[in-house]
Design an enzyme around this catalytic site. Structure first.
Site, PDB file in Angstrom:
ATOM      1  N   ASP A  35       0.828  -1.206   0.000  1.00 55.79           N
ATOM      2  CA  ASP A  35       0.000   0.000   0.000  1.00 55.79           C
ATOM      3  C   ASP A  35       0.861   1.254   0.000  1.00 55.79           C
ATOM      4  O   ASP A  35       0.555   2.241  -0.644  1.00 55.79           O
ATOM      5  CB  ASP A  35      -0.897   0.031   1.243  1.00 55.79           C
ATOM      6  CG  ASP A  35      -1.976  -1.034   1.162  1.00 55.79           C
ATOM      7  OD1 ASP A  35      -2.003  -1.757   0.137  1.00 55.79           O
ATOM      8  OD2 ASP A  35      -2.771  -1.147   2.113  1.00 55.79           O
ATOM      9  N   GLU A  37       3.862   1.772  -1.239  1.00 53.80           N
ATOM     10  CA  GLU A  37       4.430   2.102  -2.553  1.00 53.80           C
ATOM     11  C   GLU A  37       3.362   2.696  -3.453  1.00 53.80           C
ATOM     12  O   GLU A  37       3.603   3.636  -4.204  1.00 53.80           O
ATOM     13  CB  GLU A  37       4.994   0.845  -3.213  1.00 53.80           C
ATOM     14  CG  GLU A  37       6.259   0.329  -2.564  1.00 53.80           C
ATOM     15  CD  GLU A  37       6.613  -1.035  -3.109  1.00 53.80           C
ATOM     16  OE1 GLU A  37       7.096  -1.113  -4.254  1.00 53.80           O
ATOM     17  OE2 GLU A  37       6.370  -2.028  -2.401  1.00 53.80           O
ATOM     18  N   ASP A  39       0.696   4.357  -2.514  1.00 53.40           N
ATOM     19  CA  ASP A  39       0.418   5.724  -2.063  1.00 53.40           C
ATOM     20  C   ASP A  39       1.457   6.697  -2.592  1.00 53.40           C
ATOM     21  O   ASP A  39       1.157   7.838  -2.919  1.00 53.40           O
ATOM     22  CB  ASP A  39       0.381   5.786  -0.532  1.00 53.40           C
ATOM     23  CG  ASP A  39      -0.844   5.072   0.022  1.00 53.40           C
ATOM     24  OD1 ASP A  39      -1.781   4.827  -0.764  1.00 53.40           O
ATOM     25  OD2 ASP A  39      -0.849   4.745   1.231  1.00 53.40           O
ATOM     26  N   LEU A  85     -35.725  -9.777 -14.624  1.00 55.78           N
ATOM     27  CA  LEU A  85     -35.863 -11.195 -14.933  1.00 55.78           C
ATOM     28  C   LEU A  85     -37.081 -11.796 -14.240  1.00 55.78           C
ATOM     29  O   LEU A  85     -37.468 -11.361 -13.160  1.00 55.78           O
ATOM     30  CB  LEU A  85     -34.616 -11.950 -14.451  1.00 55.78           C
ATOM     31  CG  LEU A  85     -33.299 -11.615 -15.133  1.00 55.78           C
ATOM     32  CD1 LEU A  85     -32.132 -12.149 -14.318  1.00 55.78           C
ATOM     33  CD2 LEU A  85     -33.270 -12.178 -16.548  1.00 55.78           C
ATOM     34  N   GLU A 115     -24.887 -17.714 -13.561  1.00 52.51           N
ATOM     35  CA  GLU A 115     -24.145 -16.660 -12.862  1.00 52.51           C
ATOM     36  C   GLU A 115     -24.759 -16.404 -11.494  1.00 52.51           C
ATOM     37  O   GLU A 115     -25.901 -16.771 -11.246  1.00 52.51           O
ATOM     38  CB  GLU A 115     -24.236 -15.350 -13.670  1.00 52.51           C
ATOM     39  CG  GLU A 115     -23.664 -15.463 -15.058  1.00 52.51           C
ATOM     40  CD  GLU A 115     -24.130 -14.317 -15.958  1.00 52.51           C
ATOM     41  OE1 GLU A 115     -24.528 -13.254 -15.439  1.00 52.51           O
ATOM     42  OE2 GLU A 115     -24.100 -14.516 -17.186  1.00 52.51           O
ATOM     43  N   LYS A 117     -26.623 -14.248  -8.823  1.00 51.46           N
ATOM     44  CA  LYS A 117     -27.564 -13.133  -8.878  1.00 51.46           C
ATOM     45  C   LYS A 117     -27.238 -12.199  -7.723  1.00 51.46           C
ATOM     46  O   LYS A 117     -27.545 -12.459  -6.563  1.00 51.46           O
ATOM     47  CB  LYS A 117     -29.007 -13.613  -8.780  1.00 51.46           C
ATOM     48  CG  LYS A 117     -29.990 -12.474  -8.989  1.00 51.46           C
ATOM     49  CD  LYS A 117     -31.401 -12.986  -9.148  1.00 51.46           C
ATOM     50  CE  LYS A 117     -32.363 -11.869  -9.525  1.00 51.46           C
ATOM     51  NZ  LYS A 117     -32.339 -10.741  -8.592  1.00 51.46           N
ATOM     52  N   ASP A 119     -27.206  -9.186  -5.186  1.00 49.75           N
ATOM     53  CA  ASP A 119     -28.296  -8.456  -4.555  1.00 49.75           C
ATOM     54  C   ASP A 119     -27.862  -7.018  -4.312  1.00 49.75           C
ATOM     55  O   ASP A 119     -27.422  -6.655  -3.234  1.00 49.75           O
ATOM     56  CB  ASP A 119     -28.637  -9.152  -3.231  1.00 49.75           C
ATOM     57  CG  ASP A 119     -30.006  -8.737  -2.733  1.00 49.75           C
ATOM     58  OD1 ASP A 119     -30.724  -8.025  -3.475  1.00 49.75           O
ATOM     59  OD2 ASP A 119     -30.352  -9.119  -1.603  1.00 49.75           O
ATOM     60  N   GLU A 175     -24.099  -4.652 -11.444  1.00 48.18           N
ATOM     61  CA  GLU A 175     -24.709  -4.407 -10.156  1.00 48.18           C
ATOM     62  C   GLU A 175     -23.729  -3.674  -9.246  1.00 48.18           C
ATOM     63  O   GLU A 175     -22.581  -4.083  -9.125  1.00 48.18           O
ATOM     64  CB  GLU A 175     -25.054  -5.774  -9.547  1.00 48.18           C
ATOM     65  CG  GLU A 175     -26.171  -5.778  -8.571  1.00 48.18           C
ATOM     66  CD  GLU A 175     -27.543  -5.895  -9.229  1.00 48.18           C
ATOM     67  OE1 GLU A 175     -27.662  -5.779 -10.464  1.00 48.18           O
ATOM     68  OE2 GLU A 175     -28.513  -6.071  -8.463  1.00 48.18           O
ATOM     69  N   TYR A 227     -22.345  -7.915 -15.741  1.00 45.77           N
ATOM     70  CA  TYR A 227     -22.805  -9.197 -16.273  1.00 45.77           C
ATOM     71  C   TYR A 227     -23.396  -9.116 -17.671  1.00 45.77           C
ATOM     72  O   TYR A 227     -23.943 -10.084 -18.167  1.00 45.77           O
ATOM     73  CB  TYR A 227     -23.826  -9.824 -15.319  1.00 45.77           C
ATOM     74  CG  TYR A 227     -24.908  -8.880 -14.842  1.00 45.77           C
ATOM     75  CD1 TYR A 227     -25.858  -8.395 -15.727  1.00 45.77           C
ATOM     76  CD2 TYR A 227     -24.948  -8.468 -13.519  1.00 45.77           C
ATOM     77  CE1 TYR A 227     -26.840  -7.529 -15.308  1.00 45.77           C
ATOM     78  CE2 TYR A 227     -25.926  -7.601 -13.089  1.00 45.77           C
ATOM     79  CZ  TYR A 227     -26.875  -7.123 -13.982  1.00 45.77           C
ATOM     80  OH  TYR A 227     -27.831  -6.256 -13.557  1.00 45.77           O
ATOM     81  N   LYS A 291     -28.833 -18.123 -18.183  1.00 47.72           N
ATOM     82  CA  LYS A 291     -29.015 -17.413 -19.455  1.00 47.72           C
ATOM     83  C   LYS A 291     -28.672 -18.325 -20.624  1.00 47.72           C
ATOM     84  O   LYS A 291     -27.740 -19.125 -20.534  1.00 47.72           O
ATOM     85  CB  LYS A 291     -28.074 -16.207 -19.522  1.00 47.72           C
ATOM     86  CG  LYS A 291     -28.333 -15.149 -18.482  1.00 47.72           C
ATOM     87  CD  LYS A 291     -27.288 -14.034 -18.574  1.00 47.72           C
ATOM     88  CE  LYS A 291     -27.500 -13.065 -17.407  1.00 47.72           C
ATOM     89  NZ  LYS A 291     -26.429 -12.061 -17.323  1.00 47.72           N
ATOM     90  N   LYS A 315     -34.351 -18.135  -7.673  1.00 48.64           N
ATOM     91  CA  LYS A 315     -34.219 -17.443  -6.385  1.00 48.64           C
ATOM     92  C   LYS A 315     -34.032 -18.431  -5.240  1.00 48.64           C
ATOM     93  O   LYS A 315     -34.731 -19.435  -5.167  1.00 48.64           O
ATOM     94  CB  LYS A 315     -35.466 -16.592  -6.116  1.00 48.64           C
ATOM     95  CG  LYS A 315     -35.678 -15.482  -7.133  1.00 48.64           C
ATOM     96  CD  LYS A 315     -35.069 -14.185  -6.671  1.00 48.64           C
ATOM     97  CE  LYS A 315     -36.063 -13.443  -5.807  1.00 48.64           C
ATOM     98  NZ  LYS A 315     -35.570 -12.095  -5.492  1.00 48.64           N
ATOM     99  N   CYS A 409     -40.257   8.991  27.069  1.00 51.74           N
ATOM    100  CA  CYS A 409     -39.090   8.136  27.065  1.00 51.74           C
ATOM    101  C   CYS A 409     -39.265   7.092  28.169  1.00 51.74           C
ATOM    102  O   CYS A 409     -39.555   7.448  29.313  1.00 51.74           O
ATOM    103  CB  CYS A 409     -37.847   8.979  27.319  1.00 51.74           C
ATOM    104  SG  CYS A 409     -36.391   8.000  27.677  1.00 51.74           S
ATOM    105  N   CYS A 412     -36.598   8.032  31.164  1.00 54.78           N
ATOM    106  CA  CYS A 412     -36.641   9.212  32.028  1.00 54.78           C
ATOM    107  C   CYS A 412     -38.016   9.845  32.095  1.00 54.78           C
ATOM    108  O   CYS A 412     -38.236  10.772  32.863  1.00 54.78           O
ATOM    109  CB  CYS A 412     -35.622  10.244  31.566  1.00 54.78           C
ATOM    110  SG  CYS A 412     -36.044  11.010  29.994  1.00 54.78           S
ATOM    111  N   CYS A 427     -35.851  10.986  22.451  1.00 56.25           N
ATOM    112  CA  CYS A 427     -36.016  11.600  23.754  1.00 56.25           C
ATOM    113  C   CYS A 427     -35.074  12.785  23.778  1.00 56.25           C
ATOM    114  O   CYS A 427     -33.888  12.651  23.529  1.00 56.25           O
ATOM    115  CB  CYS A 427     -35.640  10.598  24.847  1.00 56.25           C
ATOM    116  SG  CYS A 427     -35.355  11.401  26.429  1.00 56.25           S
ATOM    117  N   CYS A 432     -31.552  12.302  30.586  1.00 57.99           N
ATOM    118  CA  CYS A 432     -32.152  10.973  30.474  1.00 57.99           C
ATOM    119  C   CYS A 432     -31.130   9.907  30.878  1.00 57.99           C
ATOM    120  O   CYS A 432     -30.068   9.800  30.282  1.00 57.99           O
ATOM    121  CB  CYS A 432     -32.606  10.749  29.036  1.00 57.99           C
ATOM    122  SG  CYS A 432     -33.065   9.057  28.680  1.00 57.99           S
TER     123      CYS A 432
END
Ligand code: IVH
Length: 668
Positions: A35, A37, A39, A85, A115, A117, A119, A175, A227, A291, A315, A409, A412, A427, A432
């Protein structure tokens, strides 16, 4: 070596290197350099572009975050509509899909891809001559929002494609999502900052993509996977398998775990085996997508009104269980937020025992019509936090009790109110006990004052016994009153007192974080301490000065200003200071300064310097800066439009000076 070359050539080289490492790191998950190098490369490029602004390009790795927040998103039209779909839930339904496809094509066999799916939120990206020019959300399928600036902040999305022969135009779809681990870290940070937690990674991704300020979006751990190539034919791509390979070659993160199958039975096997192992991934998938592989066939099959005939979603069933709501209680958070929580008959769902579920707010309770005593179905979808999805009404017996959020509340008895535009009840009471307890727990926590032994149980006792009513009281606890508490004793009391003593050495940024100012998490606290090295300097800052700090936006600035502007908070700060808690970055050696022991209060707008700058200069010269005028104030420095402090100074007969005069005192 590179420094001998022309700045232009070096800038080009740096961009190429950084892009390559971005790809290794974000797309392929296989970094080649440390990291540090990386940076350094980025820093060198940033400096070079600052020095030679004509060298900056829109696809430079330094240009991921746009400077200004948007007023709103522009609407864009999708050249090809973004459809969705159809869903299936069983192997048999997949076989029916296969039969329909074969029948329409009048063929005996069809090859498929399978593939994940994902979310998340679907997006469309357009690259022109290899450069990312547009990113848009799905919207209603025909028109979406132009979210290019936010998409650019996603590190795994290349601003420029790689490869020799790049298409004039390329539209890909995929996605945008958040990994489970990224989501967990983000939520931890939000809870610490007093912001409401996101319900699940998908909501978090959707909300983040719609932020108007790309600087905020950049802080969200967004990721993307692609995709679909929309203009695949134009590019001479024949199959979905090839389309995915082409995207990968061009540097896009595309459909991982793609399986190419010769027949539906193989595709079904892939779906079912992935269902078993869905938790192995660090991101949520809600199913698989099957597909037709050959794009020619896809074209022939076409689409019905809203979904293509060439693909289908398989699903996964959400993992669920039924149980009984024993009670609904109200929790009070650190910022006073009241949340209804259902206490459940413990039940085991996908790997853990569940005995509570948040109900979010009254609207959610009404929507589901949940009553105490009801049998409910709970679900653990992709997300880890279980939720109640419905009431099993057929099991409603006897008289289930309705629940209403209280007007007071529960801790309190103070009024619970709802601020404009917010669904949450809060509240508002400053005294409280429940809020105080949460705040003390936060104050004592690891990243804050780290007071060993001061956990939930002890906080509870200290507050209930009336020994502590703010942070400051912790430091004046007496040994015998602590020892007298239940389950304590002299040894534990001594340990606590010495832990409290030790906590006085925590650096200023941790103290700032510990104060629990809304929206000030540990990162913001360090940034604030970096810009305003003492409490007095910070308190002298106005919202504008605060917002000049990188990590600080207007919301945070307003919250800090209002916290430090409230007298009761400053009283607690004073108690802490008197106890020896650090209120500055480094104890300055200011002995013998020209202003040693002289007390100042700053008010109004200064012209040659900001108030924090003035405060810093005064402290550096040995002077004291406070936020309120008192008998210990020697001078009030009044700028333009001074506030009530000038009036108070006049009343007390304190000398009022202007900026000019302050400069003279400092110069002495
Ligand atoms: S193909 C016609 N492939 O699931 C749309 N979609 O309703 C073609 N999704 O809106 C989409 N992973 O947001 C496709 N591997 C994948 C996907 C995927 C997730 C989403 C996409 C789409 C929704 C389907």
């Amino acid at each position: 070596m590179g420094t001998k070359r022309s700045p232009e050539a070096r800038a080009d080289e740096l961009r190429r290197l950084i892009r390559r490492h971005d790809k290794h790191y974000y797309v392929e998950n296989a970094p080649e350099i440390a990291d540090f190098e990386y940076d350094q490369l980025l820093a060198e490029l940033t400096v070079l572009e600052k020095k030679h602004p004509e060298l900056a390009t829109p696809d430079s790795p330094t240009a991921r975050v746009a400077g200004v927040p948007l007023e709103g998103f522009t609407t864009v039209r999708h050249a090809v509509p973004m459809l969705s779909l159809d869903n299936t839930y069983s192997a048999d339904e997949l076989r029916e899909f296969d039969a329909r496809v074969k029948k329409q094509l009048a063929v005996g066999s069809v090859a498929y891809t399978v593939e994940l799916k994902l979310d998340g939120v679907s997006v469309s990206l357009i690259y022109e001559n290899g450069l990312l020019v547009r990113g848009a959300t799905r919207g209603d399928g025909e028109r979406g929002d132009d979210v290019t600036d936010n998409i650019r902040t996603i590190r795994s999305v290349p601003l420029r494609l790689t490869g020799k022969k790049l298409p004039g135009t390329l539209e890909v779809r995929g996605e945008v999502f958040m990994s489970r681990s990224g989501f967990a870290t983000l939520n931890e940070r939000r809870v610490r900052d007093g912001a409401p937690a996101f319900v699940n990674p998908r909501n978090a991704a959707a909300g983040s993509l719609k932020l108007l300020d790309p600087k905020e979006a950049e802080k969200r751990p967004l990721d993307a996977l692609f995709y679909q190539v929309i203009n695949a034919f134009e590019l001479g791509i024949a199959t979905q398998t090839e389309a995915v390979a082409t995207m990968v070659k061009m540097g896009l993160r595309a459909a991982p775990h793609l399986a190419s199958c010769d027949c539906i039975e193989d595709a079904i096997d892939v779906c079912l085996s992935r269902q078993e192992r869905r938790r192995e991934l660090d991101y949520d998938i809600d199913g698989m997508v099957v597909k037709v592989d050959l794009l020619e066939m896809q074209l022939q099959l076409g689409a019905t009104g809203k979904s293509p005939r060439w693909g289908i979603a398989f699903k996964f069933p959400a993992e669920s269980a039924t149980t009984v709501v024993r009670d609904i209680v109200v929790q009070v958070g650190r910022t006073g937020r009241l949340t209804p929580v259902a206490l459940l008959e413990p039940v085991f769902v996908s790997g853990s025992t569940v005995s509570r579920a948040t109900l979010h707010n009254q609207d959610e309770i009404d929507r589901l019509d949940i009553r105490i005593g009801d049998t409910v179905m709970i679900e653990k979808g992709g997300e880890v936090i279980p939720k109640i999805v419905k009431v099993v009404k057929s099991k409603r017996t006897g008289r289930p009790r309705r629940f209403r959020m209280p007007e007071e509340c529960p801790s309190c008895g103070g009024p619970a109110s709802r601020s404009d535009g917010e669904v949450d009840l809060r509240c508002e009471s400053v005294s409280c006990p429940a809020q105080l307890k949460r705040r003390l727990e936060h104050f004592s926590s690891r990243g804050a004052m780290d007071i060993e032994g001061l956990g939930k149980a002890l906080v509870e006792q200290l507050v209930d016994e009336g020994l502590v009513s703010d942070y400051g009281d912790l430091y004046s606890l007496a040994r015998d009153e602590v020892a007298a508490l239940e389950r304590m004793g002299e040894r534990s009391a001594d340990n606590l007192l010495s832990a409290l003593d030790g906590s006085k050495e925590r650096p200023f940024d941790r103290v700032l974080y510990a104060l629990g100012i809304r929206h000030v998490g540990s990162r913001v606290a360090s940034a604030l301490a970096g810009g305003f090295p003492s409490m007095a300097v910070l308190a002298a800052a106005g919202a504008e000065d605060l917002a000049a700090i990188d990590e600080v936006g207007p919301v945070i600035a307003a919250s800090v200003e209002s916290f430090l502007g409230a007298e009761r908070n400053m009283e607690v700060v004073k108690k802490l200071r008197m106890a020896g808690v650090r209120m500055e970055v480094l104890r300055r050696v200011s002995r013998g300064g020209p202003l040693e022991g002289v007390g100042f209060v700053l008010t109004g707008k200064l012209s040659g310097m900001t108030r924090p700058e003035a405060a810093e200069a005064i402290e550096a010269a040995g002077g004291r800066v406070s936020s309120a005028v008192s008998s210990r104030t020697d001078y009030v420095v009044a700028g333009a439009e001074p506030g009530s402090k000038e009036r108070k100074a006049k009343g007390l007969g304190v000398t009022i000076i202007d900026e000019e005069e302050l400069r003279r005192l400092l110069a002495n």
